[in-house]
Motif scaffolding. Structure first.
Motif, short mmCIF file in Angstrom:
data_model
loop_
_atom_site.label_atom_id
_atom_site.label_comp_id
_atom_site.label_asym_id
_atom_site.label_seq_id
_atom_site.Cartn_x
_atom_site.Cartn_y
_atom_site.Cartn_z
N ILE A 124 0.84 -1.20 0.00
CA ILE A 124 0.00 0.00 0.00
C ILE A 124 0.88 1.26 0.00
CG2 ILE A 124 -1.75 1.28 1.30
CD1 ILE A 124 -2.96 -1.27 0.35
N LEU A 125 1.95 1.23 0.78
CA LEU A 125 2.87 2.38 0.78
C LEU A 125 3.43 2.60 -0.62
CD1 LEU A 125 4.71 1.85 4.18
CD2 LEU A 125 3.62 3.98 3.45
N GLY A 126 3.72 1.50 -1.28
CA GLY A 126 4.24 1.60 -2.64
C GLY A 126 3.24 2.25 -3.58
N ARG A 127 1.99 1.95 -3.38
CA ARG A 127 0.96 2.55 -4.24
C ARG A 127 0.93 4.07 -4.10
NH1 ARG A 127 -4.78 -0.12 -3.41
NH2 ARG A 127 -5.45 1.87 -4.27
N LEU A 128 1.34 4.56 -2.92
CA LEU A 128 1.39 6.01 -2.72
C LEU A 128 2.81 6.54 -2.91
CD1 LEU A 128 -0.97 6.38 0.37
CD2 LEU A 128 -1.49 6.84 -2.01
N ASN A 129 3.65 5.78 -3.58
CA ASN A 129 5.07 6.15 -3.80
C ASN A 129 5.77 6.46 -2.49
OD1 ASN A 129 4.39 5.99 -6.46
ND2 ASN A 129 4.17 8.20 -6.73
N ALA A 130 5.47 5.71 -1.46
CA ALA A 130 6.06 6.01 -0.15
C ALA A 130 6.73 4.79 0.45
CB ALA A 130 4.98 6.54 0.79
N ALA A 131 7.05 3.79 -0.39
CA ALA A 131 7.65 2.56 0.15
C ALA A 131 8.99 2.84 0.82
CB ALA A 131 7.81 1.53 -0.96
N ASP B 229 -9.84 14.31 6.43
CA ASP B 229 -10.02 15.61 7.09
C ASP B 229 -8.82 16.50 6.81
OD1 ASP B 229 -11.04 17.62 8.58
OD2 ASP B 229 -11.35 16.45 10.41
N GLU B 230 -8.98 17.39 5.86
CA GLU B 230 -7.96 18.34 5.44
C GLU B 230 -6.65 17.65 5.06
OE1 GLU B 230 -7.81 21.93 7.67
OE2 GLU B 230 -9.97 21.95 8.02
N PRO B 231 -6.70 16.76 4.06
CA PRO B 231 -5.51 16.00 3.69
C PRO B 231 -4.42 16.85 3.04
CG PRO B 231 -7.25 15.61 2.09
CD PRO B 231 -7.86 16.41 3.21
N ALA B 232 -4.77 18.03 2.55
CA ALA B 232 -3.77 18.83 1.83
C ALA B 232 -3.20 19.95 2.70
CB ALA B 232 -4.38 19.41 0.56
N ALA B 233 -3.65 20.02 3.96
CA ALA B 233 -3.18 21.11 4.82
C ALA B 233 -1.67 21.01 4.98
CB ALA B 233 -3.87 21.02 6.19
N GLY B 234 -0.99 22.13 4.78
CA GLY B 234 0.46 22.17 4.98
C GLY B 234 1.26 21.61 3.82
N LEU B 235 0.60 21.22 2.73
CA LEU B 235 1.34 20.66 1.59
C LEU B 235 1.70 21.76 0.59
CD1 LEU B 235 0.43 18.01 2.82
CD2 LEU B 235 -0.29 17.23 0.59
N THR B 236 2.82 21.59 -0.11
CA THR B 236 3.18 22.52 -1.18
C THR B 236 2.29 22.24 -2.38
OG1 THR B 236 4.76 21.01 -2.16
CG2 THR B 236 5.59 22.47 -0.43
N ASP B 237 2.32 23.14 -3.36
CA ASP B 237 1.47 22.96 -4.56
C ASP B 237 1.80 21.66 -5.27
OD1 ASP B 237 0.04 25.17 -4.07
OD2 ASP B 237 1.15 26.49 -5.45
N ALA B 238 3.11 21.36 -5.36
CA ALA B 238 3.50 20.12 -6.05
C ALA B 238 2.98 18.91 -5.29
CB ALA B 238 5.02 20.06 -6.16
N LYS C 177 0.40 18.86 -3.38
CA LYS C 177 -1.06 18.82 -3.53
C LYS C 177 -1.44 18.17 -4.86
CE LYS C 177 -2.24 22.73 -0.62
NZ LYS C 177 -2.53 24.16 -0.56
N ALA C 178 -0.72 18.52 -5.90
CA ALA C 178 -1.02 17.95 -7.22
C ALA C 178 -0.81 16.44 -7.19
CB ALA C 178 -0.12 18.59 -8.28
N ASP C 179 0.26 16.04 -6.50
CA ASP C 179 0.56 14.62 -6.36
C ASP C 179 -0.56 13.92 -5.59
OD1 ASP C 179 2.26 12.42 -6.63
OD2 ASP C 179 2.96 12.68 -4.56
N LEU C 180 -0.99 14.56 -4.50
CA LEU C 180 -2.07 13.99 -3.69
C LEU C 180 -3.34 13.83 -4.51
CD1 LEU C 180 -3.22 13.12 -0.93
CD2 LEU C 180 -3.77 15.51 -0.49
N ALA C 181 -3.64 14.86 -5.31
CA ALA C 181 -4.86 14.81 -6.13
C ALA C 181 -4.82 13.60 -7.07
CB ALA C 181 -5.02 16.11 -6.92
N GLY D 1 -8.61 25.66 -4.91
CA GLY D 1 -7.83 25.34 -6.11
C GLY D 1 -7.50 23.86 -6.19
N PHE D 2 -7.37 23.23 -5.03
CA PHE D 2 -7.09 21.80 -4.95
C PHE D 2 -8.38 21.00 -5.07
CE2 PHE D 2 -7.18 18.21 -1.91
CZ PHE D 2 -6.26 17.36 -2.49
N LEU D 3 -9.40 21.45 -4.34
CA LEU D 3 -10.59 20.62 -4.17
C LEU D 3 -11.53 20.66 -5.38
CD1 LEU D 3 -12.06 18.79 -2.14
CD2 LEU D 3 -13.39 20.79 -1.46
N LEU D 4 -11.79 21.86 -5.89
CA LEU D 4 -12.86 21.97 -6.90
C LEU D 4 -12.58 21.16 -8.17
CD1 LEU D 4 -14.04 25.67 -6.40
CD2 LEU D 4 -14.88 23.56 -5.37
N PRO D 5 -11.33 21.14 -8.66
CA PRO D 5 -11.09 20.30 -9.85
C PRO D 5 -11.19 18.80 -9.54
CG PRO D 5 -9.30 21.88 -9.52
CD PRO D 5 -10.13 21.89 -8.28
#
Ligand code: ADP
Ligand code: MG
Length: 586
Positions: A467-474, A508-517, A519-523, A544-548
């Motif tokens: 699962i970590l690998g799926r999020l590029n976090a292995a 609950d606010e998964p993008a709080a404190g994230l940089t734009d890059a 955030k794009a990755d999270l999206a 800008g993150f949520l609406l798209p």
């Protein structure tokens, strides 16, 4: 329905042995040599008492060290076991084979009886309540002379008889007591390293998260408390066989203080700690006896010094001197994918919740379809987090219904839909304030999400790594959670929620404190998660993150739904602009 078992479990991850356990092995060999070759009868007696305390403390480590509950009832369990053996042995003439099981069962029964109400209490009150148990048992013992011999106690307790062999004092008795320590220690050690022990430490570190990861917090705590009672009773029984009398001393506070001190000085939560601590602390007074009157003072100072110099106990100190080898990572294994849901997965109707005078959530209705992403926005304090808390069962609604795939899962005291059951039904969540167990590695933290369904820790870790690998976090897997920057902590928490393979994921606010890059990755990741059929509810402030991202958006204000529609309409909705976005956003 979502229960899944993997066919292939990797075998690479051998249980690793910390240096603490290695040193205990050395100490044990040294003790055996000392006992067999050098020890005087008195020395053997002290060693036997040390074994008794080691056993009591091993049990205490389960509830206090692993479970994190400061139980002050361990002394009472010790005393109950002691009296059960004392009364049945000296008054009724029962033999060891009969008294010993009773000495385990009596404290067990008491623990189960008082555990349910007492374990609900907050930490300090729990400690006080367990102390109360000890006081009540002590009073009963002193004030029922007919049964217990009152303040004088009961003499004439028989010795241990094993298979017709009356175990004599000295070396044989010491060996028998320490055999019990070995068996009890092995059982506790195995439990602590298994799924149960992992679950219990998560309950200690973060009970809220533990519940939302499918772990029955109440039951885990109760079994830990009950198990500690069994160990306490066993130790009490052996103590009485050693002394051949039972008196209210076994129920007095010094017993509890000794057990607590042994656990803290030895190392919290560690079987090795209980053994090292018991051997050291039971022998210290003997070593300092030559100081005569001032020995208590020296003892106290030595103890303080130990606590200051080794705050994590002797085993902690040993770990620092000889850091345990890092565990090899498992081979990632994809967990079996549950049948994806279709159509409306989560239906919330007319949900309401008040805190005192504050109407935090007021008549909220919403539907999440499988594979959809729904945005939940609104000013601070508008009730977004409370909606997530209500759905995940951390709060109980005072109005409305929550249906998961048509099943009513509304949390209430009578329905039994507690957080763990809701989690097992397929709802996962993250927290606005990320909370990961500080002592755990990323792999531990994510694997915790699978403890309730995978058969072993090895399997849970293999799935977690996938699962970590799926999020590029292995590559984060071996790192301690405490070292991670905020953005990565959020990533790990998302992985942990995802590891539950939920049909509904509440963020609950998964993008709080994230940089734009970031955030794009999270999206991108959130879209991929939704594409597998998971329904997502995303609380977020960044339009800008949520609406798209979202196919549908709800805006809350003071607990009520202001807007419920497509993302394109949000910025132009006058009520949303007035309550939340402000003129600039329109
Ligand atoms: P949001 O997540 O939208 O910022 P919350 O759901 O956290 O809002 O809070 C909604 C309202 O409920 C706030 O007024 C908050 O103070 C109150 N509230 C939330 N949780 C509790 C609680 N456990 N006890 C008392 N009041 C609470
Ligand atoms: Mg909030």
């Amino acid at each position: 329905m979502r229960e899944t078992v993997s066919k292939r479990a990797p075998t690479l991850n051998l249980p690793h042995i910390a240096a603490g356990e290695g040193i205990v092995a050395v100490v044990v060999v040294a003790l055996v040599a000392y006992a067999a070759l050098y020890a005087s009868p008195y020395g053997l007696r002290v060693l036997t008492v040390a074994g008794v305390y080691a056993l009591a403390t091993i049990g205490f480590q389960i509830v206090f060290g692993l479970g994190g509950a400061l139980s002050l009832a361990q002394g009472a369990f010790f005393g109950l076991g002691a009296y059960a053996t004392g009364i049945l042995g000296s008054q009724w003439g029962w033999t060891f084979a009969a008294t010993f099981p009773v000495s385990l069962l009596v404290p067990l029964a008491v623990a189960l009886l008082v555990g349910l109400p007492v374990l609900r209490l907050e930490s300090h009150y729990f400690a006080l309540a367990t102390l109360g148990i000890a006081q009540v048992v002590h009073l009963l013992a002193v004030n029922s002379p007919g049964l217990t011999g009152g303040a004088n106690g009961l003499p004439g307790v028989p010795g241990i008889v094993l298979f017709g062999w009356a175990v004599p004092r000295g070396l044989p008795l010491a060996a028998i007591v320490w055999s019990f320590v070995a068996i009890g220690g092995l059982i506790a050690w195995t439990l602590a390293r298994g799924r149960w022990g992992r679950a219990l430490t998560l309950v200690r570190d973060d009970p809220l998260a533990a519940g939302t990861l499918g772990l029955d917090v109440g039951r885990l705590r109760l079994t830990a408390f009950a198990l500690s009672a069994v160990y306490g009773g066993a130790a009490g029984a052996l103590a009485v066989h050693t002394q051949r009398v039972v008196s209210p001393e076994v129920l007095e506070f010094p017993v509890m203080v000794s057990i607590l001190t042994i656990a803290v000085v030895g190392g919290r939560g560690r079987v090795a700690g209980a053994i090292l601590g018991a051997v050291l602390l039971i022998h210290l007074p003997e070593w300092f006896r030559f100081l005569e009157r001032s020995y208590l003072l020296v003892y106290g100072v030595a103890l303080l010094a130990a606590i200051v110099l080794a705050p994590h106990g002797l085993t902690g100190l040993i770990d620092r001197l000889f850091p345990p080898r890092p565990k090899p990572l498992p081979i990632p294994v994809a967990p079996p994918v549950p049948q994806p849901a279709t159509g409306p997965v989560l239906q919330i109707a007319d949900l309401g919740k008040s805190f005192g005078g504050v109407r935090a959530v007021d008549g909220v209705s919403l539907v999440l379809d499988a594979g959809s992403i729904t945005g939940l926005i609104g000013p601070n304090g508008s009730g977004k987090t409370t909606v997530i808390n209500l759905v995940s069962g951390l709060e109980r609604p005072d109005q409305g219904r929550i249906l998961l795939s048509g099943q009513d899962i509304t949390g209430s005291d009578i329905s039994g839909w507690r957080p763990d059951r809701i989690a097992r039904a397929g709802i996962a969540r993250t927290f606005q304030a990320v909370s990961l167990p500080p002592g755990a590695t990323v792999l531990d933290a994510v694997a915790a999400a699978r403890l309730d369904r995978d058969r072993s820790i090895v399997e849970a870790e293999a799935h977690a790594l996938h699962i970590l690998g799926r999020l590029n976090a292995a590559d984060l897997a071996p790192r301690p959670c405490a070292d991670l920057p905020a953005a990565l902590r959020r990533r790990v928490e998302l992985a942990r929620a995802l590891a539950r393979q939920p049909s509904v994921l509440l963020l609950d606010e998964p993008a709080a404190g994230l940089t734009d890059a970031e955030k794009a990755d999270l999206a991108t990741h959130l879209r991929a998660i939704a594409a597998t059929g998971t329904a997502l509810l995303v609380v977020e402030h960044d339009m800008g993150f949520l609406l798209p991202l979202a196919g549908h958006v709800l805006c809350l204000d003071q607990g009520r739904i202001l807007y419920d529609g497509p993302p394109e309409g949000v910025r132009s909705d006058p009520t949303v602009v007035a309550a939340y976005l402000g003129e600039g956003a329109a």
